[in-house]
Design a protein around this motif. Structure first.
Motif, PDB file in Angstrom:
ATOM      1  N   UNK A 180      40.288  14.101  -0.146  1.00 31.87           N
ATOM      2  CA  UNK A 180      41.310  14.909   0.541  1.00 31.87           C
ATOM      3  C   UNK A 180      42.577  14.094   0.712  1.00 31.87           C
ATOM      4  N   UNK A 211      46.395  20.059   3.299  1.00 30.42           N
ATOM      5  CA  UNK A 211      45.662  19.015   2.597  1.00 30.42           C
ATOM      6  C   UNK A 211      45.235  19.554   1.240  1.00 30.42           C
ATOM      7  N   UNK A 253      50.589  20.746  15.682  1.00 29.27           N
ATOM      8  CA  UNK A 253      50.987  20.318  14.349  1.00 29.27           C
ATOM      9  C   UNK A 253      50.220  21.139  13.307  1.00 29.27           C
ATOM     10  N   UNK A 259      49.262  21.261   9.003  1.00 34.17           N
ATOM     11  CA  UNK A 259      49.116  20.408   7.828  1.00 34.17           C
ATOM     12  C   UNK A 259      48.650  21.230   6.635  1.00 34.17           C
ATOM     13  N   UNK A 310      40.440  23.657  10.313  1.00 30.63           N
ATOM     14  CA  UNK A 310      40.791  23.942   8.927  1.00 30.63           C
ATOM     15  C   UNK A 310      40.566  25.403   8.588  1.00 30.63           C
ATOM     16  N   UNK A 311      41.353  25.880   7.633  1.00 30.29           N
ATOM     17  CA  UNK A 311      41.113  27.186   7.054  1.00 30.29           C
ATOM     18  C   UNK A 311      40.017  27.101   6.000  1.00 30.29           C
ATOM     19  N   UNK A 312      39.750  28.253   5.377  1.00 33.47           N
ATOM     20  CA  UNK A 312      38.640  28.361   4.426  1.00 33.47           C
ATOM     21  C   UNK A 312      38.949  27.731   3.081  1.00 33.47           C
ATOM     22  N   UNK A 313      40.227  27.504   2.807  1.00 30.99           N
ATOM     23  CA  UNK A 313      40.621  26.897   1.544  1.00 30.99           C
ATOM     24  C   UNK A 313      41.039  27.919   0.504  1.00 30.99           C
ATOM     25  N   UNK A 349      33.053  15.769   9.288  1.00 29.88           N
ATOM     26  CA  UNK A 349      33.188  17.185   8.997  1.00 29.88           C
ATOM     27  C   UNK A 349      32.106  17.580   8.005  1.00 29.88           C
ATOM     28  N   UNK A 354      46.705  14.299   2.173  1.00 33.30           N
ATOM     29  CA  UNK A 354      47.715  15.047   2.923  1.00 33.30           C
ATOM     30  C   UNK A 354      48.883  15.395   1.998  1.00 33.30           C
ATOM     31  N   UNK A 373      42.496  18.907  -2.016  1.00 30.70           N
ATOM     32  CA  UNK A 373      41.235  18.279  -2.429  1.00 30.70           C
ATOM     33  C   UNK A 373      41.047  18.496  -3.923  1.00 30.70           C
ATOM     34  N   UNK A 415      33.947  28.595   4.161  1.00 30.89           N
ATOM     35  CA  UNK A 415      34.060  28.243   5.584  1.00 30.89           C
ATOM     36  C   UNK A 415      35.029  27.093   5.823  1.00 30.89           C
ATOM     37  N   UNK A 416      35.447  26.425   4.783  1.00 26.85           N
ATOM     38  CA  UNK A 416      36.344  25.296   4.947  1.00 26.85           C
ATOM     39  C   UNK A 416      35.639  24.095   5.556  1.00 26.85           C
ATOM     40  N   UNK A 417      36.382  23.291   6.305  1.00 29.43           N
ATOM     41  CA  UNK A 417      35.827  22.122   6.961  1.00 29.43           C
ATOM     42  C   UNK A 417      35.626  22.422   8.436  1.00 29.43           C
ATOM     43  N   UNK A 422      42.073  17.001  16.829  1.00 31.26           N
ATOM     44  CA  UNK A 422      40.920  17.719  16.315  1.00 31.26           C
ATOM     45  C   UNK A 422      41.425  18.809  15.405  1.00 31.26           C
ATOM     46  N   UNK A 423      41.417  18.525  14.118  1.00 32.91           N
ATOM     47  CA  UNK A 423      41.936  19.504  13.172  1.00 32.91           C
ATOM     48  C   UNK A 423      40.993  20.682  13.002  1.00 32.91           C
ATOM     49  N   UNK A 469      43.789  23.166   1.663  1.00 32.97           N
ATOM     50  CA  UNK A 469      43.361  23.554   3.001  1.00 32.97           C
ATOM     51  C   UNK A 469      44.540  23.480   3.962  1.00 32.97           C
TER      52      UNK A 469
END
Lengths: 114, 116
Positions: B45, B37, B33, B35, B106-109, A35, B47, B39, A41-43, B103-104, B91
């Protein structure tokens, strides 16, 4: 303790250089991922591999390639580094199984391309 | 395309308070699913919690719980009795049940700061 190890924590390269980012996991995991993480933008998934010598493109594969010759090692290659590839790169692995398997992450490589 | 949106770039609360981080996602899949996470400054990172879409009961892990609203495609994280060690980027992530490795997406955080 389980581990995903990325070879460099910080890396500075010149535009046009070929760059190798290495990732090793000691958990005998089938799946490995690369990643990139950018602020706001995140990952985003670059490539992943679910078996030795197998690879699949993620969402942003352009400008990158990968190699998985051994189960424990997954390499990300920037054929000709560009400034827009300056980013944090995170490697992850997971066991084969159900889709709620958690990912184990490395500590990241902060790459700067000048 | 599947997307995950975290609308709060930054949040800050006092130690021992309760804080809720929001997450919405967009998918046409019915089985997936979700999740959360974490960081921390170490960049490792970790879970925090996971939820199967077919389960109506909200997942909980000690001080962490989720509010999963499938119809609204919402998946918020509640941290109770927040601690200084909860300071981190959080995240939200989603994976559909498709063939092959997960294949995860992710959001922007959300950058969460717990103040003493």
């Amino acid at each position: 303790d389980v581990k995903v190890t990325q070879s460099s924590r910080y890396l500075v390269k010149r535009t046009g250089e070929k760059v190798f980012l290495e990732c090793v996991q000691d958990m005998d995991h089938e799946n490995m991922f690369w990643y990139r993480q950018d602020p706001g933008l995140g990952l985003r998934l670059i490539y992943f591999s679910y078996d030795v010598k197998m690879k699949e493109k993620g969402d942003i594969p352009e400008g990158y390639s990968v190699s998985r010759e051994k189960k424990e090692r997954f390499s990300l290659i920037l054929e000709s580094a560009s400034t827009n590839q300056t980013s944090m790169y995170l490697c992850a692995s997971s066991a084969e199984g159900t889709y709620n398997e958690k990912l184990f992450f490395g500590s990241g490589t902060q790459l700067s391309v000048l | 395309a599947q997307t995950v949106t975290q609308s709060q770039p930054e949040m800050s609360v006092q130690e021992a308070e309760t804080v809720t981080l929001s997450c919405t996602y967009d998918t046409s899949e019915n089985n997936y699913y979700l999740f959360w996470y974490k960081q921390p400054p170490s960049r490792q990172m970790i879970l925090v919690i996971r939820q199967e879409a077919y389960k109506q009961q909200n997942a909980t892990e000690n001080r962490f719980s989720v509010n999963f609203q499938k119809a609204a495609k919402s998946f918020s994280l509640k941290i109770s009795d927040s601690q200084l060690g909860d300071t981190a980027m959080y995240f939200c992530a989603f994976t559909p049940l498709i063939q092959g490795a997960q294949k995860l997406v992710f959001g922007q955080g959300t950058r969460l700061t717990i103040n003493p």
